[in-house]
Write a protein that holds these residues in place. Structure first.
Motif, PDB file in Angstrom:
ATOM      1  N   SER A   1      25.930  12.879 -64.343  1.00  0.00           N
ATOM      2  CA  SER A   1      26.701  11.605 -64.720  1.00  0.00           C
ATOM      3  C   SER A   1      26.357  10.385 -63.098  1.00  0.00           C
ATOM      4  O   SER A   1      26.897   9.330 -63.383  1.00  0.00           O
ATOM      5  CB  SER A   1      28.133  11.462 -65.192  1.00  0.00           C
TER       6      SER A   1
ATOM      7  N   VAL B   1      25.147   6.629 -64.051  1.00  0.00           N
ATOM      8  CA  VAL B   1      26.939   6.396 -65.445  1.00  0.00           C
ATOM      9  C   VAL B   1      27.639   6.018 -64.232  1.00  0.00           C
ATOM     10  O   VAL B   1      28.233   4.786 -63.775  1.00  0.00           O
ATOM     11  CB  VAL B   1      27.509   7.707 -66.243  1.00  0.00           C
TER      12      VAL B   1
ATOM     13  N   PRO C   1      30.943  19.069 -68.846  1.00  0.00           N
ATOM     14  CA  PRO C   1      30.270  17.646 -68.422  1.00  0.00           C
ATOM     15  C   PRO C   1      29.640  16.686 -69.279  1.00  0.00           C
ATOM     16  O   PRO C   1      29.544  16.750 -70.321  1.00  0.00           O
ATOM     17  CB  PRO C   1      28.650  18.146 -67.868  1.00  0.00           C
ATOM     18  N   PRO C   2      30.735  14.857 -68.590  1.00  0.00           N
ATOM     19  CA  PRO C   2      30.548  14.470 -69.884  1.00  0.00           C
ATOM     20  C   PRO C   2      28.867  13.562 -70.480  1.00  0.00           C
ATOM     21  O   PRO C   2      28.860  12.975 -71.243  1.00  0.00           O
ATOM     22  CB  PRO C   2      31.406  12.890 -69.254  1.00  0.00           C
ATOM     23  N   SER C   3      27.815  14.281 -69.562  1.00  0.00           N
ATOM     24  CA  SER C   3      26.104  13.895 -69.645  1.00  0.00           C
ATOM     25  C   SER C   3      25.834  15.035 -70.781  1.00  0.00           C
ATOM     26  O   SER C   3      24.600  14.316 -70.991  1.00  0.00           O
ATOM     27  CB  SER C   3      25.812  13.879 -68.876  1.00  0.00           C
TER      28      SER C   3
ATOM     29  N   LEU D   1      18.334  17.295 -69.521  1.00  0.00           N
ATOM     30  CA  LEU D   1      18.381  15.992 -68.359  1.00  0.00           C
ATOM     31  C   LEU D   1      18.220  16.567 -67.300  1.00  0.00           C
ATOM     32  O   LEU D   1      18.177  18.003 -66.885  1.00  0.00           O
ATOM     33  CB  LEU D   1      19.908  16.186 -68.646  1.00  0.00           C
TER      34      LEU D   1
ATOM     35  N   LEU E   1      31.816   9.081 -70.748  1.00  0.00           N
ATOM     36  CA  LEU E   1      32.664   9.201 -69.599  1.00  0.00           C
ATOM     37  C   LEU E   1      33.644   8.602 -69.213  1.00  0.00           C
ATOM     38  O   LEU E   1      34.947   8.753 -68.680  1.00  0.00           O
ATOM     39  CB  LEU E   1      31.564   8.539 -68.476  1.00  0.00           C
ATOM     40  N   LEU E   2      33.938   7.807 -69.913  1.00  0.00           N
ATOM     41  CA  LEU E   2      34.988   6.589 -70.188  1.00  0.00           C
ATOM     42  C   LEU E   2      35.865   7.178 -71.008  1.00  0.00           C
ATOM     43  O   LEU E   2      36.886   7.044 -71.151  1.00  0.00           O
ATOM     44  CB  LEU E   2      34.615   4.973 -70.687  1.00  0.00           C
TER      45      LEU E   2
ATOM     46  N   GLN F   1      20.922  13.059 -64.223  1.00  0.00           N
ATOM     47  CA  GLN F   1      21.767  12.451 -65.106  1.00  0.00           C
ATOM     48  C   GLN F   1      22.745  13.412 -66.110  1.00  0.00           C
ATOM     49  O   GLN F   1      23.605  13.645 -66.469  1.00  0.00           O
ATOM     50  CB  GLN F   1      21.056  12.638 -66.601  1.00  0.00           C
TER      51      GLN F   1
ATOM     52  N   ARG G   1      26.386   7.934 -72.916  1.00  0.00           N
ATOM     53  CA  ARG G   1      26.918   8.388 -71.787  1.00  0.00           C
ATOM     54  C   ARG G   1      28.065   7.484 -71.055  1.00  0.00           C
ATOM     55  O   ARG G   1      28.938   8.132 -70.736  1.00  0.00           O
ATOM     56  CB  ARG G   1      25.540   9.543 -71.250  1.00  0.00           C
ATOM     57  N   LEU G   2      27.704   6.747 -70.545  1.00  0.00           N
ATOM     58  CA  LEU G   2      28.740   5.695 -69.965  1.00  0.00           C
ATOM     59  C   LEU G   2      29.703   5.441 -71.664  1.00  0.00           C
ATOM     60  O   LEU G   2      31.036   5.889 -70.222  1.00  0.00           O
ATOM     61  CB  LEU G   2      28.606   4.108 -70.051  1.00  0.00           C
TER      62      LEU G   2
END
Lengths: 519, 519
Positions: free
Chosen positions: A482, A485, B179-181, A475, B203-204, A479, B199-200
């Protein structure tokens, strides 16, 4: 039966794992770094692996040995120069230095490494030999970044062995999160519990160290381009390391996140828990026994410091004279004229053996990580006189745990020395704290030396450790955090609010309009 | 001599560490969770520790044993109810369920745990007994959060043993960066390599899981207030855990940051590398040998699924009939009428032994983490039919490494089953990939069972592990993310810019003014 099959396949597996022998390339660093590398190399040799060590032809401690094949490459400096550099480095610590002069000295060390690297990579015969040898992996000290350039050229997986790197590039290269709110940066002398001001300083140090990193390693860029025929920076190359063996543990370092390919091997070269009887030291034993009920103090500023300015040496001697303990002072310089009776100057001392002796009351040390671990392992309270490098931070870690006191070597008076020494000897909390650290440090499921050897062999057997490499490396910065996003979500939310607002407005107008018409 | 002293003190230390015996409180969870807890309990008993297990009086698998003292507390449900719940849970997987119904089922399970907790904490006699017993630590499954409430009441350090918790509260409670990525959340079915959309979603899911956490654990708040006489949430209490033993490793889980008090013990209860000869299974051996060169397939959907709807069972049977391998199908329901000749229905099978057999070609499993580790450990390619819980994510992890194929149990046809099974048997890459995973998984410096036992004993000996607790726990959300420091820096920068701008403006005006005058 089925049970038999299970056993047979397990046996075969066990045999395969234990009996496999490979070939390892080692790129070490001279001096104290080599002292902790050698035991790992020896143990790997014991396991049957063939080992080739590549070192500069001018060095202080890396000698020929039946344990490994030593291959050397020419360098531009002489042995006398290296010895003088080390000696000067030790002595410089006793006189105040302007920041720029310190920086220029670091730069001169860096350029020495860079020059060595150029000569290593341009040694056609050596490179051809290395290309021809079928190595399974490279075991290296990343303080000398050249090893990784060689690893890339030979397509070898690498295992790193380190205490820490300049500008903490190890955490950048492994994508390891290091929140600046509780992970203190090197040279800030903060602990993990920081005030607002310290956290501010730590964040600025974080930003500064990224900058320092690119400046520090940029001279390698042309070398990488020339030798590997591609564009890359040293931190980029470092990110390819398979496993990082870190010479610390959480008894010493503050708890922080780690990545899967970081293995802690603090206290790796110590024998205090290994039941290894060492050769009898008649000379020292007589003196230790003669110390009576007061016991002894061990004092050493490490192998780098052979001489201390006479004024400072006399102050130290005066301070040491105020305690009833016998002090063993490892010192090769000229004896101060005011040397008290209870202080024995020795050219060398069996440091770990003396620290393990029950009569030992305190340890005066420069705070090198090896010495600190000897103190922890043998549970001896410390008085720390940090000189350079990571020693200030090491001292801070010991002090923050109540296991020792730190003195500023430039400013300390004989009274300071006396007070600190008396405190760590007479105040029982220091002994209790270091004993607790010692118990925690020694209570481990596997000896760090075995752990280090396991991971080197692991990387040799499996040609790396790609299963420990986080996807974070694929990444980019935006990225990884995030940010794309979040920007998208923010845009969608704003658009939604805007449309809702417009709709409302429209409805309101229509309603009002209709009302207006009706009226 | 000094060497002797070193040896003696080391010996004393070794003896102290090895011979020390303590008393441990265990709060387990019934069902498959207990099956992986029991070996740890047995090994701790072997080491001489006294063990007390506290469990509900109604349970399926936690029986009296000479290994431990079993203390039970009354519950409001019957054994028949628990059995029916488990059975229904298995069967529900084969029929599409609306999301809300799924959610209500989770809520019913949660309320069952909550009710158990209330009854445990209000059992005065049991609590008095526990208060009177001098335990050194508590070893618990945090899936049943009641153990930590008890730990707080008894002032005991706790060791957790888990695969994962609802809403990933384990990472929140340990302050572990995720990291949510690139760290996929549970139930998203993403891997560690995600597209923008994934990735969206991730994150949600991260935001959603924080919300889910507070909803899920809020019913415990009044209980904590009543029993501990203070305000706290379950995630807050979880953050006091000394050590988290996680039942996975990076052969199975995607590489991610970990905290110092998280210890990976994946594959803990497996004997495939342990050289333990198991009892001879004459019945199975004859059948395995009769399978000829084509070998066998092992098929089990775990102990929770005893029956499958007949229509689905017939489709499965049809699919299995298309391969030349002999299929051992562990199934206690009614045999489908179209059962092919190569499929042997059995009420029970020695799963690990069969998987270890060289004639085994594939493993059809529901993807429970225990079964997946048996498959990895014995290097058998898998066809995964995930039913509920973490099984979808487990299946995704095996599939993303090319070691198996996942089928949707609701939508799969007999052709799908046949194709998937033929693929993992005939396409050599599946076998190669699972063999690689197996090699990596088994190549470890210490067996996970020994590692788990070490850390439980460590916490017992040292009354916790405070040296592994990051200072992050003392920071609030704003401080942890350095938002106050960043805001301060931004304010200072803006102020500086503003003042510079004003000064410039002022200067310009004066200059212009003067010029104007001059003109």
């Amino acid at each position: 039966g089925l049970g038999l099959w299970t056993s047979v396949s397990a046996l075969v597996n066990t045999w395969r794992v234990f009996m496999w022998c490979g070939k390892l390339l080692v790129i070490p660093i001279d001096g104290s770094h080599w002292l902790s590398t050698l035991p790992v190399v020896e143990k790997l040799r014991d396991k049957g692996h063939e080992i080739v060590v590549v070192a500069p032809e001018i060095n202080l401690r890396i000698h020929s040995s039946p344990v490994y094949t030593l291959k050397t490459y020419p360098v531009s400096y002489t042995k006398e120069f290296v010895e003088a550099e080390f000696k000067e480095m030790g002595q410089r610590s006793f006189t105040p230095q302007p920041f720029l002069k310190k920086l220029s000295k670091i730069a001169s060390f860096t350029s020495m490494f860079l020059d060595s690297c150029k000569r290593l990579l341009s040694d056609k015969e050596l490179i051809q030999y290395l290309e021809g040898s079928k190595f399974d992996a490279i075991f290296m000290d990343p303080f000398f970044p050249c090893g990784q350039i060689l690893a890339e050229h030979l397509s070898l997986p690498s295992v790193y062995f380190l205490r820490g790197l300049p500008c903490s590039v190890e955490f950048q290269a492994t994508m390891c999160p290091s929140p600046p709110s509780y992970v203190p940066r090197f040279f800030t002398r903060s602990t993990d519990r920081m005030s607002f001001g310290q956290r501010l300083g730590n964040l600025l140090a974080t930003l500064g160290s990224s900058l320092a990193c690119s400046v520090l390693y940029s001279p390698y860029d042309p070398l990488i381009r020339e030798f590997l025929q591609r564009e890359a920076t040293v931190p980029e190359l470092f990110s390819h390391a398979a496993v990082w063996l870190m010479k610390y543990d959480f008894v010493f370092e503050y708890p922080r996140p780690l990545m899967p390919n970081m293995v802690l091997v603090g206290g790796i070269v110590l024998s205090c828990s290994l039941l290894v009887p060492l050769p009898f030291q008649r000379e020292f034993e007589a003196m230790v026994n003669a110390s009576g009920e007061h016991g002894i103090v061990v004092f050493s500023l490490g192998s780098m410091v052979s001489e201390i300015p006479m004024k400072k040496a006399m102050e130290i001697a005066e301070g040491l004279g105020t305690v009833p303990q016998t002090v063993f002072w490892r010192y090769t310089g000229k004896a101060p004229p005011n040397l008290p009776k209870n202080v024995k100057l020795v050219k060398w001392l069996p440091q770990n053996d003396l620290l393990a002796h029950p009569k030992t009351r305190a340890f005066i040390t420069h705070g090198g990580s090896h010495g600190v671990y000897e103190g922890i392992c043998n549970a001896v309270p410390m008085v720390l006189m940090p000189l350079f490098g990571d020693q200030m931070d090491n001292a801070k870690r010991v002090e923050s745990r109540g296991a020792g006191l730190t003195l500023n070597i430039l400013e300390m008076t004989s009274a300071d020395i006396s007070n600190a020494l008396k405190a760590v000897i007479n105040d029982k909390t220091y002994k209790e704290n270091i004993q607790r650290l010692s118990d925690l440090h020694l209570d481990r499921p596997i000896h760090p030396l075995d752990l280090a050897v396991h991971w080197v062999e692991f990387v040799m057997r499996h040609k790396g450790a790609p299963h420990l490499r986080p996807a974070a490396h694929d990444l980019n910065w935006v990225q990884y955090h995030s940010l794309d996003v979040i920007a998208f979500l923010a845009a969608v939310t704003l658009l939604f609010l805007f449309i809702s607002f417009k709709c409302c407005l429209c409805c309101c107008r229509r309603c009002c309009g209709k009302k207006g018409e009706a009226v």
